[in-house]
Scaffold this motif. Structure first.
Motif, PDB file in Angstrom:
ATOM      1  N   LYS A 246       0.840  -1.124  -0.030  1.00  0.00           N
ATOM      2  CA  LYS A 246      -0.030   0.094  -0.097  1.00  0.00           C
ATOM      3  C   LYS A 246       0.868   1.391  -0.006  1.00  0.00           C
ATOM      4  O   LYS A 246       2.051   1.291   0.739  1.00  0.00           O
ATOM      5  N   ILE A 247       0.453   2.036  -0.816  1.00  0.00           N
ATOM      6  CA  ILE A 247       1.382   3.446  -0.945  1.00  0.00           C
ATOM      7  C   ILE A 247       0.326   4.740  -0.508  1.00  0.00           C
ATOM      8  O   ILE A 247      -0.721   4.764  -0.942  1.00  0.00           O
ATOM      9  N   ARG A 248       0.942   5.418   0.367  1.00  0.00           N
ATOM     10  CA  ARG A 248       0.383   6.883   0.600  1.00  0.00           C
ATOM     11  C   ARG A 248       1.347   8.006   0.303  1.00  0.00           C
ATOM     12  O   ARG A 248       2.376   7.746   0.320  1.00  0.00           O
ATOM     13  N   THR A 249       0.638   9.107   0.230  1.00  0.00           N
ATOM     14  CA  THR A 249       1.473  10.376  -0.312  1.00  0.00           C
ATOM     15  C   THR A 249       1.045  11.470   0.740  1.00  0.00           C
ATOM     16  O   THR A 249      -0.027  11.491   1.509  1.00  0.00           O
ATOM     17  N   VAL A 250       2.405  12.374   0.781  1.00  0.00           N
ATOM     18  CA  VAL A 250       2.232  13.589   1.558  1.00  0.00           C
ATOM     19  C   VAL A 250       2.941  14.414   0.809  1.00  0.00           C
ATOM     20  O   VAL A 250       3.965  13.983   0.166  1.00  0.00           O
ATOM     21  N   THR A 251       2.593  15.816   0.753  1.00  0.00           N
ATOM     22  CA  THR A 251       3.245  16.643   0.023  1.00  0.00           C
ATOM     23  C   THR A 251       4.139  17.806   1.053  1.00  0.00           C
ATOM     24  O   THR A 251       3.579  17.854   2.345  1.00  0.00           O
ATOM     25  N   ALA A 252       5.007  18.432   0.581  1.00  0.00           N
ATOM     26  CA  ALA A 252       5.841  19.491   1.579  1.00  0.00           C
ATOM     27  C   ALA A 252       6.124  20.591   0.803  1.00  0.00           C
ATOM     28  O   ALA A 252       6.394  20.424  -0.483  1.00  0.00           O
ATOM     29  N   VAL A 253       6.528  21.643   1.539  1.00  0.00           N
ATOM     30  CA  VAL A 253       6.956  22.903   1.193  1.00  0.00           C
ATOM     31  C   VAL A 253       8.153  23.122   2.078  1.00  0.00           C
ATOM     32  O   VAL A 253       8.114  22.645   3.079  1.00  0.00           O
ATOM     33  N   PRO A 254       9.229  23.857   1.844  1.00  0.00           N
ATOM     34  CA  PRO A 254      10.323  24.410   2.642  1.00  0.00           C
ATOM     35  C   PRO A 254       9.627  25.160   3.979  1.00  0.00           C
ATOM     36  O   PRO A 254       8.505  25.743   4.053  1.00  0.00           O
ATOM     37  N   GLY A 255       9.992  24.777   5.057  1.00  0.00           N
ATOM     38  CA  GLY A 255       9.702  25.306   6.381  1.00  0.00           C
ATOM     39  C   GLY A 255       8.682  24.464   7.246  1.00  0.00           C
ATOM     40  O   GLY A 255       8.307  24.822   8.248  1.00  0.00           O
ATOM     41  N   GLU A 256       8.122  23.449   6.285  1.00  0.00           N
ATOM     42  CA  GLU A 256       7.188  22.308   6.951  1.00  0.00           C
ATOM     43  C   GLU A 256       7.787  21.072   7.390  1.00  0.00           C
ATOM     44  O   GLU A 256       8.927  20.715   6.837  1.00  0.00           O
ATOM     45  N   SER A 257       7.258  20.257   8.339  1.00  0.00           N
ATOM     46  CA  SER A 257       7.867  18.959   8.510  1.00  0.00           C
ATOM     47  C   SER A 257       6.707  17.950   8.215  1.00  0.00           C
ATOM     48  O   SER A 257       5.760  17.617   9.051  1.00  0.00           O
ATOM     49  N   PRO A 258       6.559  17.590   7.072  1.00  0.00           N
ATOM     50  CA  PRO A 258       5.478  16.715   6.587  1.00  0.00           C
ATOM     51  C   PRO A 258       5.710  15.374   7.423  1.00  0.00           C
ATOM     52  O   PRO A 258       6.560  14.817   7.762  1.00  0.00           O
ATOM     53  N   SER A 259       4.376  14.734   7.549  1.00  0.00           N
ATOM     54  CA  SER A 259       4.506  13.481   8.285  1.00  0.00           C
ATOM     55  C   SER A 259       3.036  12.462   7.947  1.00  0.00           C
ATOM     56  O   SER A 259       2.570  13.067   7.296  1.00  0.00           O
ATOM     57  N   LEU A 260       3.480  11.222   8.374  1.00  0.00           N
ATOM     58  CA  LEU A 260       2.322  10.209   7.798  1.00  0.00           C
ATOM     59  C   LEU A 260       2.038   9.555   9.272  1.00  0.00           C
ATOM     60  O   LEU A 260       2.877   9.184   9.944  1.00  0.00           O
ATOM     61  N   GLN A 261       0.663   9.210   9.520  1.00  0.00           N
ATOM     62  CA  GLN A 261       0.380   8.356  10.535  1.00  0.00           C
ATOM     63  C   GLN A 261       0.592   6.668  10.266  1.00  0.00           C
ATOM     64  O   GLN A 261       0.328   6.660   8.951  1.00  0.00           O
ATOM     65  N   ILE A 262       1.279   6.084  11.126  1.00  0.00           N
ATOM     66  CA  ILE A 262       1.286   4.722  10.755  1.00  0.00           C
ATOM     67  C   ILE A 262       0.543   3.706  11.609  1.00  0.00           C
ATOM     68  O   ILE A 262       0.316   4.149  12.773  1.00  0.00           O
ATOM     69  N   TYR A 263       0.162   2.592  11.425  1.00  0.00           N
ATOM     70  CA  TYR A 263      -0.894   1.895  12.138  1.00  0.00           C
ATOM     71  C   TYR A 263      -0.211   0.200  12.216  1.00  0.00           C
ATOM     72  O   TYR A 263      -0.917  -0.626  12.779  1.00  0.00           O
TER      73      TYR A 263
END
Length: 661
Positions: free
Chosen positions: A580-597
């Motif tokens: 399974k694939i999930r995505t998240v996007t980011a721009v400078p200055g942010e800390s992108p994250s994904l919840q995991i289960y």
């Protein structure tokens, strides 16, 4: 979902079907001994007590080499998913051919003639198979106690349901062998289940036959990729001559070809005219040419036939004929007058042109291994035998080899089997003596004798790692577990462009890998333990940007860097358990994250935009500390914008029995 199965029979030379001695040979007596089965057979190891599930078109249990249904027969069980209540008898042939390579025991003898077969019929006539039936068959094979599952069918795209059930079987301790597919020689041509992480994906090499010819064509220092046409005579030594042009190979277009290497284009420029390769060869030979090169009239390389129904019973090729890609052919034609050399010779350890290639993922290597899959004459439904080629027949060589190893040592795990088979494989080289790329040949060609005598289990047996300016050293650990007492160890590297330092602490080999230039590097570790040799192939990504992953409670937090600055990044995260694939996007200055289960290894691939271009970066993180108490969700991102919901509707549009070209 319904998947279409393609079953195009490979065109073969009459010389191959009817050898000069007048007898039709069962070529299992070539490929099976060639991969080294004589060593375990000397110890009376033949796969007895091991169950191999064949998920295919059924198996003909009335064939004398696969005789009997039930506990006392060769086909000890199985199920017909196409016509419930009827035994899974094969009326297509493909499943019987696959089963014969594994366990035929009669006129033809398979790799593991003592093994039992579980036959699961998921297709009646080779015209189609539901992915749901494949899933149900894998699950039933696990329930029925299969030790090994062979899947010589698949789709040429990724199918999440099939890949997930393969993972399920592996987790249950069942060794899964799958065919790579027949969409080569293009790279990136492996679908499902060939791309399944953890399964052993098998590509096809040639066979131990004098018909297994390869060819070289050199002009000065330039080496071209060429394929011998079926029926072309082999050479005892290279033949040389100047390059001459002959249009499409008509007599009137061939001028001053005596002693030359004649270059012509495939087909004709006259609508409706049929200029067979045999006619081009006859015209070239009559003009005194020493060899004929036919380049394609469309992009890509092709396999041509000189012997066919229209060439006539008296026709016999006089000069060697090779085919080549259109782009290289046009380049070659520009070398008219230059001296060239052509050679056709025997090379059984050569990646078959039809065998599908990787990559599948930037985080693991596919295919894993190769085995003979060309010119295989195996059991056919009824009482006959069938001459055929494809990765369908490479995979069961490996499934049979696993059965031999399991009989010798029933305590071997899925991981152990995978390691032993892959690290003991033999090199697969092209016509010029260079090793095929890892994405084409994986670890190399199956060597049952070396696997049987292995005394060291290396984990992992292959790997992919990354370095970047932000993390300039890839640190990799290999576990070296002897089957007895740890003996003398030797370690060396075939790693052009890489700087590798290593140390051995007890049974762990620590590697520190660095490099100064960006790019993708392939390399091999050679390990000697006592008198046995092992090889671990690996790939190194050296990227200008980086994506770093850190676990914070039940989330993975990402940090993006690039030496030239960056404006946007898209991070795709794959759960290695189910794909399974999930995505998240980011721009400078942010800390992108994904919840995991769930506890798993997660693979993060970032596409980082810098100015008008984008480049990749890779990171793997292993999560082991979660309680597994949360249900999985489709998507949770650190920021609400640009979330792609359901980014991977993974569908297989085309399914195939991977056996026949």
């Amino acid at each position: 979902m319904r998947l279409v199965i393609l079953a195009t029979v490979i065109a073969v030379s009459l010389v191959l079907l009817y050898p000069q001695d007048g007898h039709i040979h069962t070529y299992l007596d070539r490929s099976v001994p060639y991969v080294g089965t004589g060593v375990p057979r000397d110890d009376r190891i033949d796969g007895t007590g091991v169950l191999v599930a064949v998920i295919d078109t059924g198996v003909d249990h009335t064939h004398p080499d696969l005789f009997g249904w039930g506990p006392d027969g060769k086909i000890v069980g199985g199920y017909n998913f196409v016509q419930q209540g009827i035994l899974p008898i094969d009326t297509n042939g493909h499943g019987t051919q696959v089963a014969g390579v594994i366990a035929a025991d009669g006129q033809a003898v398979g790799v593991a003639p003592g093994a039992g077969i579980l036959a699961y019929k998921v297709s009646e006539d080779g015209e189609g198979v539901s992915s749901d039936l494949i899933v149900r068959a894998v699950r039933m094979a696990v329930e029925d106690g299969a030790d090994i599952i062979n899947i010589s069918l698949g789709v040429n795209k990724t199918n999440e349901k099939i890949d997930r059930v393969v993972r399920y079987a592996l987790d249950q301790g069942v060794f899964v062998v799958v065919a790579a597919g027949n969409d080569g020689p293009e790279y990136g041509s492996i679908g499902s289940p060939g791309g399944s992480y953890g399964a052993v994906t098998v590509g096809a090499t040639y066979n131990n036959l004098t018909s297994s010819l390869v060819a070289t064509l050199t002009v000065g220092e330039r080496q071209y990729t060429v394929i011998p046409m079926v029926g072309s005579p082999k050479l005892e030594e290279p033949t040389s001559g100047r390059i001459a042009l002959g249009g499409y190979g008509r007599p009137g277009e061939i001028a001053d070809a005596a002693g030359a290497i004649l270059v012509v284009e495939r087909g004709s420029d006259i609508q409706g005219e049929l200029l067979y390769f045999s006619a081009k060869e006859q015209n070239a030979a009559a003009a005194g040419a020493r060899a004929l090169v036919v380049y394609n009239n469309e992009p890509g390389i092709f396999l041509g036939e000189l012997l066919h129904e229209f060439s006539g019973p008296e026709y016999l090729p006089q000069i060697p004929v090779v085919s080549m890609d259109r782009e290289e052919g046009i380049e070659l034609a520009g070398s008219a007058g230059s001296d060239a050399s052509v050679h056709l010779f025997y090379n059984p350890d050569f990646a078959a042109h039809f065998s599908s290639r990787g990559p599948v993922s930037p985080f693991y290597i596919k295919p894993d291994i190769m085995a003979p899959g060309a010119f295989i004459n195996t059991t056919q439904y009824g009482t006959s035998y069938n001459f055929t080629s494809g990765t369908s027949y490479a995979a069961p060589h490996v499934a049979g080899a696993a059965a031999l190893l399991l009989q010798k040592n029933p305590e071997l795990t899925v991981s152990d089997l995978r390691s032993i088979l892959l690290t003991t494989a033999q090199p697969v080289s092209d016509a010029y003596g260079d090793k095929f790329p890892i994405h084409a040949a994986g670890s190399g060609r199956l060597d049952v004798a070396a696997a049987y005598n292995a005394d060291l289990i290396i984990t992992p047996p292959s790997f992919v790692a990354s370095i970047s300016p932000q993390a300039d050293t890839a640190m990799v650990k290999l576990e070296l577990r002897p089957t007895g007492k740890l003996g003398n160890l030797g370690v060396s590297f075939d790693a052009p462009g890489l700087d590798i330092k290593y140390r051995l602490e007890k049974d762990i080999l620590h590697l520190n890998i660095t490099n100064s230039d960006y790019g993708l590097y392939e390399a091999r570790i050679h390990i000697t333990h006592n008198t046995n040799q092992y090889v671990v192939p690996f790939l190194i990504h050296h990227t200008p940007g980086s994506v770093r992953a850190e676990q914070i409670q039940d989330r993975i937090v990402f940090d993006i860097n690039h030496p030239d600055g960056w404006s946007f990044a898209k991070i795709s995260v794959t759960d290695s358990r189910d794909g399974k694939i999930r995505t998240v996007t980011a721009v400078p200055g942010e800390s992108p994250s994904l919840q995991i289960y769930g506890n798993s290894e997660y693979w993060a691939e970032a596409r980082i935009r810098t100015g008008d271009s984008a480049s990749g970066a890779f990171e793997a993180i292993h999560i082991t500390s979660l309680s597994e108490s949360h249900p999985p969700l489709v998507e949770i991102a650190a920021r609400p914008a640009a979330i792609l919901v359901g980014i991977v509707a993974l569908v297989g549009v085309t399914g195939m029995l991977w056996g026949r070209r």
